[in-house]
Design a protein around this motif. Sequence first.
Motif, PDB file in Angstrom:
ATOM      1  N   GLY A  73       0.813  -1.214   0.000  1.00 47.28           N
ATOM      2  CA  GLY A  73       0.000   0.000   0.000  1.00 47.28           C
ATOM      3  C   GLY A  73       0.844   1.260   0.000  1.00 47.28           C
ATOM      4  O   GLY A  73       0.529   2.237  -0.697  1.00 47.28           O
ATOM      5  N   LEU A 127      -4.811   0.080  -6.593  1.00 48.02           N
ATOM      6  CA  LEU A 127      -4.998   1.379  -5.942  1.00 48.02           C
ATOM      7  C   LEU A 127      -4.852   2.537  -6.921  1.00 48.02           C
ATOM      8  O   LEU A 127      -5.602   3.516  -6.848  1.00 48.02           O
ATOM      9  N   ARG A 132     -10.681  -0.774  -4.902  1.00 50.94           N
ATOM     10  CA  ARG A 132     -10.457  -1.111  -3.506  1.00 50.94           C
ATOM     11  C   ARG A 132      -9.493  -2.291  -3.380  1.00 50.94           C
ATOM     12  O   ARG A 132      -9.434  -3.152  -4.264  1.00 50.94           O
ATOM     13  N   THR A 134      -9.566  -4.907  -1.720  1.00 51.00           N
ATOM     14  CA  THR A 134     -10.176  -6.233  -1.743  1.00 51.00           C
ATOM     15  C   THR A 134     -10.347  -6.754  -3.164  1.00 51.00           C
ATOM     16  O   THR A 134     -10.640  -7.938  -3.360  1.00 51.00           O
ATOM     17  N   TYR A 143      -6.806  -8.098   2.843  1.00 50.95           N
ATOM     18  CA  TYR A 143      -6.932  -6.643   2.909  1.00 50.95           C
ATOM     19  C   TYR A 143      -8.367  -6.218   3.197  1.00 50.95           C
ATOM     20  O   TYR A 143      -9.328  -6.914   2.837  1.00 50.95           O
ATOM     21  N   ARG A 144      -8.517  -5.083   3.836  1.00 49.74           N
ATOM     22  CA  ARG A 144      -9.823  -4.451   4.008  1.00 49.74           C
ATOM     23  C   ARG A 144     -10.095  -3.596   2.764  1.00 49.74           C
ATOM     24  O   ARG A 144      -9.183  -3.301   1.993  1.00 49.74           O
ATOM     25  N   PHE A 146      -9.943  -0.787   1.515  1.00 54.49           N
ATOM     26  CA  PHE A 146      -9.390   0.565   1.393  1.00 54.49           C
ATOM     27  C   PHE A 146      -9.232   0.952  -0.073  1.00 54.49           C
ATOM     28  O   PHE A 146      -8.999   0.103  -0.947  1.00 54.49           O
ATOM     29  N   GLU A 147      -9.306   2.250  -0.313  1.00 53.80           N
ATOM     30  CA  GLU A 147      -8.907   2.829  -1.587  1.00 53.80           C
ATOM     31  C   GLU A 147      -8.104   4.091  -1.275  1.00 53.80           C
ATOM     32  O   GLU A 147      -8.174   4.612  -0.161  1.00 53.80           O
ATOM     33  N   ALA A 149      -7.131   7.730  -0.718  1.00 59.09           N
ATOM     34  CA  ALA A 149      -7.942   8.915  -0.408  1.00 59.09           C
ATOM     35  C   ALA A 149      -7.449  10.127  -1.201  1.00 59.09           C
ATOM     36  O   ALA A 149      -7.342  11.240  -0.678  1.00 59.09           O
TER      37      ALA A 149
END
Length: 333
Positions: A73, A127, A132, A134, A143-144, A146-147, A149
């Motif tokens: 990430g 990303l 996301r 996932t 992974y959760r 997330f994207e 921000a």
Amino acid sequence: MTARTGLLPFWKNYDRKLYLKAAILADELGYDSFWIPEAWGYEIFSLLTEIAIHTKQIKIGTAIVNCFSRSPGLLAMNAATVDEISEGRLMLGIGTSGKRVIEGFHAREFNKPLTQLRDVIRVTKTLLSGKRLTESGAKLHDYRPFELAMKPLRADVPIYVAALKQKSITSIGELADGWIPTFWPYEKLGRGRAWIAEGAAKSGRDPSEIVTAPFTTVIPIGDAGVKEARQIISFYIGGMGDYYKELLSGFGYADECKRVDELYRDKTTRSQAADAVSDEMIEALTIAGDPQHCIKELERRRGFGIDLPILNLPSNLPWEMIELFIRTMAPSA
């Protein structure tokens, strides 16, 4: 169309201000890209940011950044940030590095390096494209969703992989945009390209769109260049672990590698190791001789599948010598 050529300084004894001047000159002379290495000295994305704000057209690349010391990430965040600052000029070169560096310097476990490399590519591409985590298909972590921000400037920042072994090279065809081989005999690049084609077929990709960008040692200083080439090759065989010894042995240089390694490992005979490097190895792995020969030979070797040669800049030399090299090998020369 002008042939693409990149430049790469050596990581050891890296002179930040000198190589910034080199990048600015390369930008003015029409080089395709300026790549920065990372080992255990300067931090790579900070250096690229400095170069980005002092140049206009030249692409900037990591060559290479390892895929363990930063999380997947964070690497995607680094890429998105520097790509925005450079207005879309980043090229992300990645590799696994090795156990000694990853565990001994970065304090990270060197587990499943190929899977880690593939996960970094998947996460970064996911990303950067606004999706996301996932959806990445990563294998090593759950992974959760997330994207990022922020909105990345480009979803398709090119990802190049430094790789020497078949499975890693095949993965390039499946997932990445370019291959960075090191000390790979130019006449044998077809072997790696065939592995890339195998990987590309798995993903329904066109292998011709995947760039071959080898690190290329050019020494345009006449007969002294041949002597320097012998020193460089003996160092890689005897002083860089088993990577290059195994690679070159597989290409038919087993006897030479064994002899060079034996001489290099013994400090009392190390000075003789360079003399054991054969003329055939010099021709296969480097370009050495007078400037005009080097220019013509680099152009000839493009016909063997070299899309973007990344020329190693001379190290431990004054600016005047670095400038002369850059001007001599410039695409417009």
